[in-house]
Scaffold this active site. Structure first.
Site, mmCIF file in Angstrom:
data_model
loop_
_atom_site.group_PDB
_atom_site.id
_atom_site.type_symbol
_atom_site.label_atom_id
_atom_site.label_comp_id
_atom_site.label_asym_id
_atom_site.label_seq_id
_atom_site.Cartn_x
_atom_site.Cartn_y
_atom_site.Cartn_z
ATOM 1 N N PRO A 2 -19.855 16.751 14.629
ATOM 2 C CA PRO A 2 -19.509 18.051 14.059
ATOM 3 C C PRO A 2 -18.062 18.043 13.563
ATOM 4 O O PRO A 2 -17.157 17.638 14.283
ATOM 5 C CB PRO A 2 -19.673 19.011 15.248
ATOM 6 C CG PRO A 2 -20.596 18.301 16.189
ATOM 7 C CD PRO A 2 -20.280 16.847 16.020
ATOM 8 N N GLU A 3 -17.860 18.447 12.301
ATOM 9 C CA GLU A 3 -16.519 18.524 11.741
ATOM 10 C C GLU A 3 -16.085 19.988 11.740
ATOM 11 O O GLU A 3 -16.782 20.856 12.257
ATOM 12 C CB GLU A 3 -16.518 17.888 10.354
ATOM 13 C CG GLU A 3 -16.960 16.416 10.398
ATOM 14 C CD GLU A 3 -16.953 15.729 9.047
ATOM 15 O OE1 GLU A 3 -16.147 16.102 8.176
ATOM 16 O OE2 GLU A 3 -17.754 14.790 8.853
#
Length: 276
Positions: A2-3
């Protein structure tokens, strides 16, 4: 992994689901996820605490309780799942927060890389990892002259430099590929060789791509879901990431893939030429 856009979307989901809820008990099924304090103290300190807010800095989530802050990093595949009532745990459920109304928030992590730390109230932003972060990629926080000055001092390739959270917070593999394509910069171009115009274009591309991705709820590649169990849809707008062999949306050249600093990297060989 997840960014920033995905973590921001998780944060928004959590705000809508758990603000005002009070913890009745905490189960820790994989102790290594808890960095500090000791697991028993972590569990005991949270009993009776109410969630007053959920913030974010870079890829870190910040839970604000009555008397504590909890810093949470999802790492590769961590995610929070909310249930309105008691739910059987699966083998990837590692931390369960049970609320006084019977609802539950479960931290699920296939790779077990995620970490949580309970710190003093209002001390979340002082957490070591957060202190080392660069600015948020927004018009307000991301200063162009400072960004250019840092790039001019760096002889490393631009892609791994942007993956370094000390330059700008929240960028990961997907969005670095996208911003480099948008600004027409080769992933292996040494950072200190970029012109002022290229730096300006890159700076704006970072802000533009991250803003659009946040609005789209993030990018769903494999397992990402937000706290509401919903997939993001920015993957529909990806120009290069995961598009190997497809025509570049700008010039029609097939998108290529290579390894840069051990990371799979997508780019257009025509639009993003390496300058010697």
């Amino acid at each position: 992994m997840p960014e920033l856009p995905e973590v921001e979307t998780v944060r928004r989901g959590l705000v809508s689901l758990v603000i005002g809820k009070t913890i009745r008990e905490v189960d820790v099924l994989w102790p290594k996820i808890i960095e500090a304090p000791e697991v028993d103290e972590f569990r005991n300190n949270l009993v009776g605490e109410t969630i007053e807010g959920v913030g974010r800095r870079g890829k870190y989530l910040l839970f604000h309780f009555t008397h504590y802050d909890m810093v949470s990093h999802l790492r590769m595949e961590g995610k929070y799942e909310f249930f309105h009532e008691a739910t059987p745990l699966d083998k990837h459920s590692h931390v369960r927060f049970v609320f006084t109304d019977g609802s539950e928030l479960i931290y699920n992590d296939v790779r077990k890389f995620g970490r949580m730390s309970l710190v003093e109230k209002n001390a979340g932003l002082l957490y070591k990892g957060i202190q080392q972060l660069g600015p948020e990629p927004t018009n307000e926080a991301f200063d162009l002259p400072e960004f250019e000055a840092r790039l001019k001092k760096a002889h490393t390739m631009i892609k791994p430099l942007l993956l370094n959270q000390k330059i700008v917070a929240g960028l990961g593999n997907i969005y670095v590929d996208e911003v480099l394509w948008l600004s027409k910069i080769h992933p292996e171009q040494p950072a200190n060789t970029l012109t002022s115009k290229e730096v300006k274009d890159l700076h704006q591309a970072i802000i533009t791509v991250i803003t659009k991705a946040k609005e789209a709820g993030g990018t769903t590649i494999r397992t990402y879901l937000n706290a509401l169990g919903e997939a993001g849809h920015f993957q529909q707008e990806l120009n290069v990431y995961g598009q190997t062999g497809k025509p570049c949306p700008r010039c029609g050249t097939p998108i290529a893939k290579m390894k840069v600093a051990q990371r799979g990297t997508h780019y257009c060989p025509h639009c993003q030429q390496l300058k010697r």
